[in-house]
Design a protein around this motif. Structure first.
Motif, PDB file in Angstrom:
ATOM      1  N   THR A  15       0.867  -1.178   0.000  1.00  0.00           N
ATOM      2  CA  THR A  15       0.000   0.000   0.000  1.00  0.00           C
ATOM      3  C   THR A  15       0.906   1.232   0.000  1.00  0.00           C
ATOM      4  O   THR A  15       2.108   1.125   0.292  1.00  0.00           O
ATOM      5  N   GLU A  17       0.924   3.496   2.147  1.00  0.00           N
ATOM      6  CA  GLU A  17       1.391   3.691   3.525  1.00  0.00           C
ATOM      7  C   GLU A  17       2.587   2.799   3.816  1.00  0.00           C
ATOM      8  O   GLU A  17       3.562   3.226   4.427  1.00  0.00           O
ATOM      9  N   ASN A  79     -15.429   1.005  -5.774  1.00  0.00           N
ATOM     10  CA  ASN A  79     -14.711   1.504  -4.600  1.00  0.00           C
ATOM     11  C   ASN A  79     -13.507   0.613  -4.314  1.00  0.00           C
ATOM     12  O   ASN A  79     -13.371   0.088  -3.222  1.00  0.00           O
ATOM     13  N   MET A  80     -12.675   0.445  -5.323  1.00  0.00           N
ATOM     14  CA  MET A  80     -11.548  -0.476  -5.179  1.00  0.00           C
ATOM     15  C   MET A  80     -10.220   0.254  -5.028  1.00  0.00           C
ATOM     16  O   MET A  80      -9.170  -0.373  -5.047  1.00  0.00           O
ATOM     17  N   GLY A  81     -10.252   1.565  -4.893  1.00  0.00           N
ATOM     18  CA  GLY A  81      -9.005   2.311  -4.774  1.00  0.00           C
ATOM     19  C   GLY A  81      -8.263   2.320  -6.097  1.00  0.00           C
ATOM     20  O   GLY A  81      -8.871   2.173  -7.157  1.00  0.00           O
ATOM     21  N   GLU A  82      -6.943   2.491  -6.023  1.00  0.00           N
ATOM     22  CA  GLU A  82      -6.130   2.527  -7.248  1.00  0.00           C
ATOM     23  C   GLU A  82      -5.047   1.466  -7.150  1.00  0.00           C
ATOM     24  O   GLU A  82      -4.554   1.180  -6.064  1.00  0.00           O
TER      25      GLU A  82
ATOM     26  N   GLY B 368     -15.448  -0.666   1.246  1.00  0.00           N
ATOM     27  CA  GLY B 368     -14.000  -0.646   1.008  1.00  0.00           C
ATOM     28  C   GLY B 368     -13.277  -1.935   1.368  1.00  0.00           C
ATOM     29  O   GLY B 368     -12.056  -1.999   1.263  1.00  0.00           O
ATOM     30  N   LEU B 487      -5.403   2.027  -1.117  1.00  0.00           N
ATOM     31  CA  LEU B 487      -6.669   1.484  -0.632  1.00  0.00           C
ATOM     32  C   LEU B 487      -7.662   2.614  -0.385  1.00  0.00           C
ATOM     33  O   LEU B 487      -7.284   3.657   0.155  1.00  0.00           O
ATOM     34  N   PRO B 488      -8.917   2.410  -0.770  1.00  0.00           N
ATOM     35  CA  PRO B 488      -9.907   3.473  -0.542  1.00  0.00           C
ATOM     36  C   PRO B 488     -10.213   3.582   0.952  1.00  0.00           C
ATOM     37  O   PRO B 488     -10.095   2.579   1.671  1.00  0.00           O
ATOM     38  N   PRO B 489     -10.573   4.761   1.417  1.00  0.00           N
ATOM     39  CA  PRO B 489     -10.929   4.857   2.833  1.00  0.00           C
ATOM     40  C   PRO B 489     -12.222   4.091   3.102  1.00  0.00           C
ATOM     41  O   PRO B 489     -13.048   3.939   2.205  1.00  0.00           O
TER      42      PRO B 489
END
Lengths: 96, 671
Positions: A15, A17, A79-82, B368, B487-489
C-alpha cells in the motif's frame, strides 16, 4: 525512485502507507513519484473493471447502450481504490 | 500604448493557468489550434502600466518530456523565443508535487518567474511558505498568489516587470550537481555544445537524452556529427534513465523547499481494521472469515424471496385442480404444475440467494473491504504464477464466471490469462451460491454452514492444484514486481445506490434464469415424460448408465442434473425436481388432487429420494462442474484457443466427478 522500484522487485504488493514507511517518507512523496513514473510509462494504472462498465471501446463499437461482455454491470466494483503495476519492458528499455 | 512583452503561462493541469489567463485577458482572447495539431491554442492580451502585453496560455501538461503533443508544443514554443518571459504556475497546496514542472523547465534559456498559486488554499491547510527564501535559492522572482483573488494581481504585475527587467533565470547549480551523480550524465553533457539547439542548455538536453526523449535525440542526431552523437548514445546506454533523472529532480525540489514550507502533521495512521486486514499473518484469515461470514449472512436477506417461492408452490395444487375441473388435458396440467409453477417457485427461492449474495458482496465493496481482499491475495497470486491483477477476475467470478473470464482480458500475458480463466472456473458463481445453500439447508439443516465452509476450502485447494497442473505449461518463471495499491478509505455505504445496484442485478438474473430454467427443465421434463408411467427416454438412458454414475455417488437423476448444470447451474435443481417426479406422474397428480401433495414439494421430494451422501456428492459435482455454456463461450473468446478451452472443460468434468466421489464416500462415513 530507484529504491521504490527495487522494493517492488520482491513481488509483494504494497500500500502507499507501507511503501512510505519502508522508504522512510510520507504518502505525498510516494504519490508524486507514482505520478512521475506513470507519466514516464514506467508504471501503469490497472484497469479494475474489466473494461469500464459500458464505457470501453468495445462497448462503443456496438450499441453503446449496453455494456459489452467484458464489462461489469454499471456501479459494480467502483470503490476499489487505485492499483499500479510496473511495466517490466519499459524498465528494461529505460536502462537501455 | 507601447508594446510590452509576450508572456507564456506554463503549468500542470489544474494549476490555475486558465483562471489566470481569463482574469488577465478578459474578452481580449482568441482560441485556435496549434499549427498542424488538434491541440487548442489560447492567446490574448492585456494592458498594464501603459504597455500592451501578449499572453499565451500553453497546454497543460505534467512535464516537458515528449510524452504527448501538448508537451512538445509547450517546450518548442518556449524555446523558439516567442515568449519573452515564462510564468510558471505551481499549486501551493501541494508544492512538493507541483514544482516538478519547474524542475523540468530548469535549463531552458528563457527568463521566468514562479507563481505560487492557490496560496489561500495552502494557508487554509495550515501551511506557511517562505517565498523570499525560495526566491533567493532559485534566483528568479517568486510570489504567493491566488488567481481567484483580484487583489493578488498587483503582485503579479510587479513580479512580471521584475522578471523582465532582471532577465531572471533559474539557478541550476544545485540541480546540475544532482544530475552529476547519474552515470553517463557528465559525459553526455560535455559532448553537447552550448546553443546546439536554440533555447536549451546542454544540461537540459543531456537529461532528456538520459530520459530517452525521442524528439530531442532526433534533433541532436541532426545537429551533431555522427561520431559525437555515437559517443552520446554510448554514454546513455545502461543508465537508469528517467528513474534516475526524476529522482534528482525530486531531491532538488526537496532541498529547495527544505525549511521554507511548514505543514501540519501528515503522518498516516492505519485504522484498526486495516491493521488487521493488511497484517502479514492475520490478513488472509481475516479476509477469508469476512467472506465466509458474508456468505452466511446472505441467508438473512434471502428469506423474503424464499417465502415468495414457497407461496408460488402453494398455488400449484389449486391451479392443477382448477385445470382438471375445466377438462384440461393431463399433459398440459402437468406442464403448468411440474414445469412452470415449480420452476417459478425454485426461481424465486434462488433469487433470494442471488439478492443476498449480491447485497453482501456489494456492501463489502461499497465500504472498502473488497479492495483489501484484492490486496491481501496479491501475494498469493504471485505464488500461483499470476499477476496481482488476476485477483479481480476471481472476485468477479463470485458473481458470474463469464464476467471473470472476460475480465481476464486485462492480463496482457496470454499464458497467465488462460491460467487465470482456468482458475476462475473453480470459483463458484452466483448461480452456484444460490443453489448450494438451498440444497445444503434442505439436507443438512444448520450443517449447511459446514458445507459452505467445505466448498470454500475445496475451492482454494482446487485453485492451487489447478495452478500446479496447468501453470507449468502456461506460465514461465519470471521476475515479478509487486503491485502498488492505494486502498480506498472505509466509508458508510450509500444504501440507495447499493440497493439500486442489487435490485438491478437481481432483475437481470431473474430474466436470464427464467429463460434457462424453463428451457432446461422443460426439455428434461419432456424427455422424461411417459404417458404410460413407465418412464421416458431419460429414464431408459439413466437406468442404463446408473451403474457407472453410482461410482460417483450420483443416482441417474442427479447425474443428469449434473450434466444440466453444465448448461447453467440455475437449471440443476429444477431438473432434479422434474426428473424425480417423472415416471410417476399419474401417482403424483392423484396425490396432489387428493391434497397429499408431498411429492410436489421440492424439499420433501428430495428428502424422500436422495440420501445425504448423494446430496453432498451432487453439491460438489454441480459446484465444480463447468460453470455454464456462456462462460465456456467467453473462455474461448478470450483464450482464442479451442484446444485450451476443451482441456479446461475436460479437466473440470473429471475433477468435479472425483470431488463427488470423495464427498460421497466421506458422507457414507458420516451418515
Amino acid at each position: 525512485m530507484e529504491e521504490l522500484l527495487e522494493l517492488l522487485k520482491d513481488g509483494h504488493a504494497r500500500t502507499l502507507e507501507l511503501l512510505a514507511s519502508e522508504l522512510g517518507t510520507d504518502t505525498d512523496d510516494i504519490k508524486r513519484k507514482l505520478e512521475y513514473l506513470e507519466n514516464m510509462g514506467i508504471i501503469r494504472k490497472v484497469c479494475l473493471s474489466p473494461c469500464g462498465a459500458g464505457k470501453c471501446a468495445e462497448c462503443a463499437m456496438h450499441s453503446g447502450a449496453a455494456p459489452c461482455k467484458g464489462c461489469l454491470p454499471e456501479n459494480g466494483f467502483k470503490n476499489m481504490g487505485e492499483m499500479w503495476e510496473v511495466d517490466k519492458g519499459l524498465i528494461a528499455e529505460n536502462r537501455g | 500604448m507601447s508594446a510590452g512583452a509576450t508572456i507564456a503561462l506554463l503549468g500542470q493541469p489544474n494549476s490555475g493557468k486558465s483562471t489566470l489567463f481569463n482574469a488577465l485577458t478578459g474578452l481580449r482572447q482568441h482560441v485556435g489550434n496549434w499549427p498542424g495539431k488538434t491541440v487548442e491554442k489560447k492567446e490574448g492580451s492585456f494592458s498594464y502600466g501603459g504597455k500592451e502585453y501578449r499572453v499565451a496560455d500553453l497546454p497543460g501538461s505534467y512535464s516537458l518530456s515528449a510524452n504527448s503533443d501538448e508537451e512538445v508544443i509547450t517546450r518548442d514554443f518556449i524555446a523558439s523565443g516567442e515568449a519573452d518571459v515564462v510564468c510558471i504556475l505551481a499549486d501551493s497546496s501541494q508544492l512538493q508535487r507541483s514544482l516538478f514542472m519547474l524542475a523540468d523547465y530548469a535549463g531552458i534559456n528563457v527568463p521566468c518567474f514562479l507563481l505560487l498559486n492557490m496560496a489561500d488554499v495552502a494557508e487554509d491547510q495550515g501551511k506557511t511558505i517562505d517565498a523570499k527564501t525560495i526566491e533567493k535559492k532559485l534566483g528568479i522572482p517568486v510570489v504567493p498568489f491566488s488567481a481567484t483573488d483580484i487583489r493578488s494581481y498587483d503582485s503579479f504585475y510587479k513580479t512580471l516587470e521584475k522578471a523582465l527587467s532582471k532577465d531572471s533565470r533559474i539557478n541550476v547549480e544545485e540541480l546540475a550537481a544532482q544530475y552529476g551523480s547519474i552515470k553517463g550524465y557528465q559525459d553526455i553533457c560535455d559532448l553537447i555544445p552550448e546553443n546546439v539547439l536554440e533555447g536549451y542548455s546542454p544540461m537540459w538536453l543531456a537529461v532528456k537524452v538520459l530520459e530517452k526523449d525521442e524528439v530531442v535525440i532526433a534533433k541532436l542526431k541532426n545537429a551533431l556529427d555522427a561520431e559525437t552523437f555515437g559517443r552520446i548514445e554510448e554514454a546513455a546506454r545502461g543508465t537508469n534513465g528517467a528513474v534516475a533523472t526524476g529522482g534528482c529532480k525530486f531531491r532538488w525540489i526537496d532541498e529547495l523547499l527544505g525549511e521554507t514550507v511548514s505543514a501540519g502533521n501528515n503522518t498516516v495512521r492505519l485504522s484498526r481494521l486495516d491493521r488487521i486486514y493488511t497484517n502479514k499473518f492475520w490478513g488472509k484469515a481475516a479476509v477469508i472469515l469476512t467472506v465466509l461470514l458474508g456468505l452466511i449472512a446472505s441467508f438473512i436477506p434471502a428469506l423474503p424471496l424464499m417465502g415468495v417461492g414457497e407461496a408460488v408452490l402453494a398455488v400449484k395444487a389449486p391451479v392443477m385442480n382448477a385445470l382438471y375441473s375445466i377438462g384440461c388435458p393431463e399433459f398440459l396440467i402437468l406442464i403448468v404444475g411440474d414445469v412452470i409453477i415449480q420452476s417459478f417457485s425454485y426461481i424465486f427461492k434462488m433469487l433470494g440467494f442471488v439478492f443476498g449474495v449480491t447485497l453482501v458482496f456489494g456492501l463489502l465493496e461499497e465500504v472498502g473491504v473488497m479492495a483489501r481482499i484484492s490486496y491481501v491475495f496479491d501475494n498469493t497470486m504471485g505464488k500461483l504464477g499470476l499477476q496481482g491483477k488476476s485477483v479481480m477476475p476471481f472476485l468477479v467470478s463470485f458473481g458470474c464466471t463469464m464476467g471473470g473470464a472476460a475480465g481476464a482480458r486485462v492480463i496482457d500475458n496470454w499464458g497467465q490469462k488462460v491460467l487465470t480463466i482456468a482458475l476462475a472456473w473453480a470459483v463458484p458463481c452466483g448461480a452456484a451460491w444460490a443453489t448450494i445453500p438451498m440444497l445444503a439447508s434442505i439436507f443438512f439443516g444448520p450443517g449447511a454452514v459446514g458445507v459452505i465452509v467445505a466448498i470454500l476450502f475445496t475451492m482454494l485447494v482446487h485453485m492451487w492444484i489447478t495452478a500446479k497442473v496447468f501453470g507449468g505449461q502456461l506460465v514461465k518463471k519470471e521476475d515479478r514486481y509487486g503491485m502498488i495499491m492505494e486502498l480506498p478509505p472505509y466509508h458508510k455505504p450509500k444504501w440507495g445506490a447499493l440497493f439500486r445496484y442489487v435490485l438491478g442485478r437481481t432483475k437481470e438474473t431473474f430474466i436470464r434464469v427464467t429463460k434457462v430454467i424453463l428451457l432446461v427443465c422443460g426439455i428434461f421434463w419432456l424427455l422424461s415424460y411417459s404417458p404410460s408411467g413407465n418412464g421416458g427416454i431419460l429414464y431408459s438412458i439413466g437406468v442404463a448408465i446408473e451403474p457407472v454414475t453410482r461410482i460417483f455417488g450420483l443416482p441417474w437423476q442427479l447425474f443428469l442434473s449434473y450434466v444440466a448444470s453444465a448448461v447453467g447451474k440455475e437449471g440443476a435443481v429444477g431438473v432434479i425436481s422434474a426428473l424425480y417426479s417423472g415416471g410417476s406422474y399419474g401417482n403424483a397428480f392423484t396425490q396432489a388432487m387428493s391434497g397429499g401433495a408431498d411429492t410436489s414439494n421440492l424439499s420433501s421430494l428430495l428428502l424422500a429420494n436422495v440420501t445425504k451422501p448423494e446430496a453432498l456428492a451432487f453439491i460438489f459435482a454441480m459446484t465444480f462442474n463447468m460453470p455454464c455454456v456462456v462462460a465456456l463461450a467467453a473462455t474461448f473468446q478470450e483464450t482464442h484457443s479451442a484446444k485450451w478451452t476443451a482441456r479446461i472443460v475436460l479437466y473440470y468434468t473429471v475433477v468435479s466427478l472425483i470431488l463427488a466421489f470423495i464427498a460421497y464416500h466421506i458422507g457414507m462415513l458420516i451418515w
